[in-house]
Design a protein around this motif. Structure first.
Motif, PDB file in Angstrom:
ATOM      1  N   PHE A 209     -87.300  -9.520 -22.570  1.00 25.88           N
ATOM      2  CA  PHE A 209     -88.230  -8.488 -22.116  1.00 25.88           C
ATOM      3  C   PHE A 209     -89.637  -8.763 -22.652  1.00 25.88           C
ATOM      4  O   PHE A 209     -90.622  -8.687 -21.913  1.00 25.88           O
ATOM      5  CB  PHE A 209     -87.764  -7.118 -22.581  1.00 25.88           C
ATOM      6  N   LEU A 210     -89.727  -9.077 -23.942  1.00 24.87           N
ATOM      7  CA  LEU A 210     -91.033  -9.313 -24.554  1.00 24.87           C
ATOM      8  C   LEU A 210     -91.684 -10.573 -24.003  1.00 24.87           C
ATOM      9  O   LEU A 210     -92.902 -10.618 -23.790  1.00 24.87           O
ATOM     10  CB  LEU A 210     -90.896  -9.394 -26.074  1.00 24.87           C
ATOM     11  N   ALA A 211     -90.882 -11.610 -23.751  1.00 21.16           N
ATOM     12  CA  ALA A 211     -91.416 -12.842 -23.163  1.00 21.16           C
ATOM     13  C   ALA A 211     -91.986 -12.571 -21.782  1.00 21.16           C
ATOM     14  O   ALA A 211     -93.085 -13.024 -21.433  1.00 21.16           O
ATOM     15  CB  ALA A 211     -90.321 -13.904 -23.094  1.00 21.16           C
ATOM     16  N   SER A 212     -91.224 -11.829 -20.975  1.00 20.36           N
ATOM     17  CA  SER A 212     -91.664 -11.527 -19.611  1.00 20.36           C
ATOM     18  C   SER A 212     -92.915 -10.662 -19.599  1.00 20.36           C
ATOM     19  O   SER A 212     -93.861 -10.915 -18.839  1.00 20.36           O
ATOM     20  CB  SER A 212     -90.528 -10.818 -18.856  1.00 20.36           C
ATOM     21  N   GLU A 213     -92.951  -9.667 -20.456  1.00 18.65           N
ATOM     22  CA  GLU A 213     -94.111  -8.785 -20.511  1.00 18.65           C
ATOM     23  C   GLU A 213     -95.351  -9.521 -20.999  1.00 18.65           C
ATOM     24  O   GLU A 213     -96.464  -9.291 -20.509  1.00 18.65           O
ATOM     25  CB  GLU A 213     -93.808  -7.585 -21.404  1.00 18.65           C
ATOM     26  N   LEU A 214     -95.169 -10.414 -21.968  1.00 19.50           N
ATOM     27  CA  LEU A 214     -96.316 -11.187 -22.453  1.00 19.50           C
ATOM     28  C   LEU A 214     -96.820 -12.124 -21.364  1.00 19.50           C
ATOM     29  O   LEU A 214     -98.029 -12.334 -21.230  1.00 19.50           O
ATOM     30  CB  LEU A 214     -95.940 -11.974 -23.704  1.00 19.50           C
ATOM     31  N   ALA A 215     -95.906 -12.708 -20.580  1.00 19.43           N
ATOM     32  CA  ALA A 215     -96.313 -13.584 -19.479  1.00 19.43           C
ATOM     33  C   ALA A 215     -97.229 -12.825 -18.509  1.00 19.43           C
ATOM     34  O   ALA A 215     -98.227 -13.367 -18.024  1.00 19.43           O
ATOM     35  CB  ALA A 215     -95.081 -14.114 -18.746  1.00 19.43           C
ATOM     36  N   LYS A 216     -96.900 -11.573 -18.233  1.00 17.15           N
ATOM     37  CA  LYS A 216     -97.741 -10.758 -17.349  1.00 17.15           C
ATOM     38  C   LYS A 216     -99.096 -10.477 -17.999  1.00 17.15           C
ATOM     39  O   LYS A 216    -100.123 -10.423 -17.326  1.00 17.15           O
ATOM     40  CB  LYS A 216     -97.040  -9.444 -17.033  1.00 17.15           C
ATOM     41  N   GLN A 217     -99.079 -10.310 -19.313  1.00 21.63           N
ATOM     42  CA  GLN A 217    -100.289  -9.940 -20.042  1.00 21.63           C
ATOM     43  C   GLN A 217    -101.266 -11.099 -20.173  1.00 21.63           C
ATOM     44  O   GLN A 217    -102.482 -10.913 -20.036  1.00 21.63           O
ATOM     45  CB  GLN A 217     -99.897  -9.429 -21.439  1.00 21.63           C
ATOM     46  N   GLY A 307     -88.266  -0.965 -14.693  1.00 20.34           N
ATOM     47  CA  GLY A 307     -89.340  -0.817 -15.674  1.00 20.34           C
ATOM     48  C   GLY A 307     -88.866  -0.840 -17.111  1.00 20.34           C
ATOM     49  O   GLY A 307     -89.610  -0.493 -18.027  1.00 20.34           O
ATOM     50  N   ARG A 308     -87.626  -1.289 -17.339  1.00 15.32           N
ATOM     51  CA  ARG A 308     -87.069  -1.259 -18.687  1.00 15.32           C
ATOM     52  C   ARG A 308     -87.817  -2.187 -19.642  1.00 15.32           C
ATOM     53  O   ARG A 308     -88.032  -1.849 -20.814  1.00 15.32           O
ATOM     54  CB  ARG A 308     -85.589  -1.636 -18.650  1.00 15.32           C
ATOM     55  N   ALA A 309     -88.222  -3.369 -19.158  1.00 14.62           N
ATOM     56  CA  ALA A 309     -88.924  -4.313 -20.024  1.00 14.62           C
ATOM     57  C   ALA A 309     -90.259  -3.737 -20.486  1.00 14.62           C
ATOM     58  O   ALA A 309     -90.617  -3.843 -21.664  1.00 14.62           O
ATOM     59  CB  ALA A 309     -89.138  -5.637 -19.301  1.00 14.62           C
ATOM     60  N   LYS A 310     -90.981  -3.127 -19.562  1.00 15.23           N
ATOM     61  CA  LYS A 310     -92.253  -2.509 -19.927  1.00 15.23           C
ATOM     62  C   LYS A 310     -92.037  -1.376 -20.928  1.00 15.23           C
ATOM     63  O   LYS A 310     -92.788  -1.240 -21.912  1.00 15.23           O
ATOM     64  CB  LYS A 310     -92.945  -1.971 -18.673  1.00 15.23           C
ATOM     65  N   GLU A 311     -91.002  -0.597 -20.718  1.00 13.02           N
ATOM     66  CA  GLU A 311     -90.684   0.502 -21.625  1.00 13.02           C
ATOM     67  C   GLU A 311     -90.386  -0.028 -23.031  1.00 13.02           C
ATOM     68  O   GLU A 311     -90.843   0.542 -24.034  1.00 13.02           O
ATOM     69  CB  GLU A 311     -89.479   1.273 -21.089  1.00 13.02           C
ATOM     70  N   PHE A 312     -89.650  -1.132 -23.091  1.00 10.30           N
ATOM     71  CA  PHE A 312     -89.314  -1.702 -24.393  1.00 10.30           C
ATOM     72  C   PHE A 312     -90.555  -2.259 -25.080  1.00 10.30           C
ATOM     73  O   PHE A 312     -90.752  -2.065 -26.281  1.00 10.30           O
ATOM     74  CB  PHE A 312     -88.265  -2.794 -24.230  1.00 10.30           C
ATOM     75  N   ARG A 313     -91.404  -2.971 -24.321  1.00  8.85           N
ATOM     76  CA  ARG A 313     -92.630  -3.490 -24.925  1.00  8.85           C
ATOM     77  C   ARG A 313     -93.500  -2.367 -25.456  1.00  8.85           C
ATOM     78  O   ARG A 313     -94.060  -2.465 -26.559  1.00  8.85           O
ATOM     79  CB  ARG A 313     -93.422  -4.314 -23.909  1.00  8.85           C
ATOM     80  N   GLU A 314     -93.611  -1.279 -24.693  1.00  9.30           N
ATOM     81  CA  GLU A 314     -94.421  -0.153 -25.145  1.00  9.30           C
ATOM     82  C   GLU A 314     -93.842   0.479 -26.397  1.00  9.30           C
ATOM     83  O   GLU A 314     -94.597   0.933 -27.269  1.00  9.30           O
ATOM     84  CB  GLU A 314     -94.544   0.880 -24.016  1.00  9.30           C
ATOM     85  N   TRP A 315     -92.524   0.506 -26.502  1.00  9.94           N
ATOM     86  CA  TRP A 315     -91.891   1.027 -27.721  1.00  9.94           C
ATOM     87  C   TRP A 315     -92.214   0.125 -28.904  1.00  9.94           C
ATOM     88  O   TRP A 315     -92.569   0.609 -29.993  1.00  9.94           O
ATOM     89  CB  TRP A 315     -90.378   1.129 -27.526  1.00  9.94           C
ATOM     90  N   CYS A 316     -92.120  -1.188 -28.714  1.00  3.71           N
ATOM     91  CA  CYS A 316     -92.457  -2.132 -29.790  1.00  3.71           C
ATOM     92  C   CYS A 316     -93.918  -1.974 -30.205  1.00  3.71           C
ATOM     93  O   CYS A 316     -94.255  -2.008 -31.393  1.00  3.71           O
ATOM     94  CB  CYS A 316     -92.197  -3.562 -29.347  1.00  3.71           C
TER      95      CYS A 316
END
Length: 324
Positions: A209-217, A307-316
């Motif tokens: 999840f964090l890898a995917s979200e960072l790729a978008k960022q 949207g679970r990955a985004k939710e997890f990144r926001e929690w982190c």
């Protein structure tokens, strides 16, 4: 079943120290570089001419590893690079900023960050210094915070590098393919179940999840972020699960093979901006058929996902914000 089988018995590695181009001028960080996969990876990168920061808790252990690596290098080699120790305690969020700042005080850029360090199946009830379940604390929260703090030197490297050559590599596990509920349930991240296998799996899904979200960022900056399963390996990662190690010993591989997986993820030209955020299998291949549940979790609700990955990144992000 085919993908599971091919992770247990992967094809031969195609990207190794034998065909790795010179890495002179490149700056790398390998977390957990004092043993196992991290040690083998640092060894390969150093002998290819890279400057490698071994990020670890113990300075004495790191310095011994550095001397061991240097002692195996040929005296007349023109390719050997540099090895440095970087103090890092991923189980204590309050110390991680100082580690990132120490690196930034020495280096203006960072070409590849390997988030290799992790913990697997510690005794039930093990916690980080801030009270998080230890696997979540180290594998996700600590790695997330360290990565966020190192985005400036990563972006600096990307400004003067071909797109896709600056990367962040996260470490997952085949465990995420073997779970009946592969999505992260945020309630389990916040209130861990009394099941260390499940907690480990949650942290490893979290890494993707964090890898995917960072790729978008950071994709627009030309930076690649991917996660990888290094393989089933005979390393210290299994020190808390000796029963499991003995049970699967016949299909455990030497740590060097896990280093080949991480090497491919971090430096192979086969990983491009087009597959940013992907999942890498042993010993260097892109996962051909990930769980549909995970793929839906990686997508935002606006794209038909959960949207679970985004939710997890926001929690982190929320949990680590005061340590930024």
């Amino acid at each position: 079943m085919g993908v599971t089988w091919s992770q247990l018995f992967p094809p031969q590695p195609t990207f190794t120290e034998k065909n790795l181009p010179s890495q002179k001028g490149k700056v790398f960080i390998v977390t957990g570089g004092t043993s196992g996969v991290g040690f083998e990876l640092a060894n390969i990168l150093f002998k290819a001419g890279g400057k490698v920061y071994i990020a670890a808790r113990s300075k004495d252990k790191a310095l011994k590893c550095i001397e061991k690596i240097k002692s195996t290098a040929q005296d007349d080699s023109s390719e050997t690079g540099q090895l440095e120790f970087l103090h890092l305690e991923l189980d204590d969020l309050s110390t991680i900023k100082a580690s990132a700042e120490a690196f930034k005080s020495k280096e203006p850029k960072l070409d590849v960050l390997w988030n290799n360090a992790g913990v697997s199946l510690p005794p039930l009830g093990s916690k980080s210094k801030q009270g998080y379940e230890l696997q979540m604390g180290i594998n996700c929260l600590g790695a997330f915070l360290f990565t966020e703090l190192l985005l400036p030197p990563l972006k600096a490297a990307a400004q003067n590098s071909p797109p896709g050559t600056v990367r962040v590599i996260w470490t997952s596990s085949q465990a995420i393919d073997n779970q009946p509920r592969p999505e992260i349930i945020m309630a389990e991240a916040v209130a861990p179940p009394q099941d260390q296998v499940r907690n480990y799996t949650i942290s490893k899904i979290g890494n993707w999840f964090l890898a995917s979200e960072l790729a978008k960022q950071v994709g627009s900056s030309g930076i690649i972020s991917v996660t990888q399963n290094p393989g089933n390996l005979n390393t210290e990662l299994l020190r808390n699960a000796i029963w499991y190690k003995y049970a699967v010993y016949p299909i455990l591989y030497k740590a060097i093979f896990g280093a080949y997986t991480e090497l491919w993820a971090g430096l192979s030209p086969d990983v491009t901006m087009d597959n940013n955020g992907c999942y890498v299998l042993p010993w260097g291949r892109i996962h051909p058929s990930p769980s549909q549940d995970i793929l839906r979790a990686l997508k935002g609700t606006e794209d038909g996902g959960t949207g679970r990955a985004k939710e997890f990144r926001e929690w982190c992000e929320k949990e680590t914000s005061k340590y930024m």
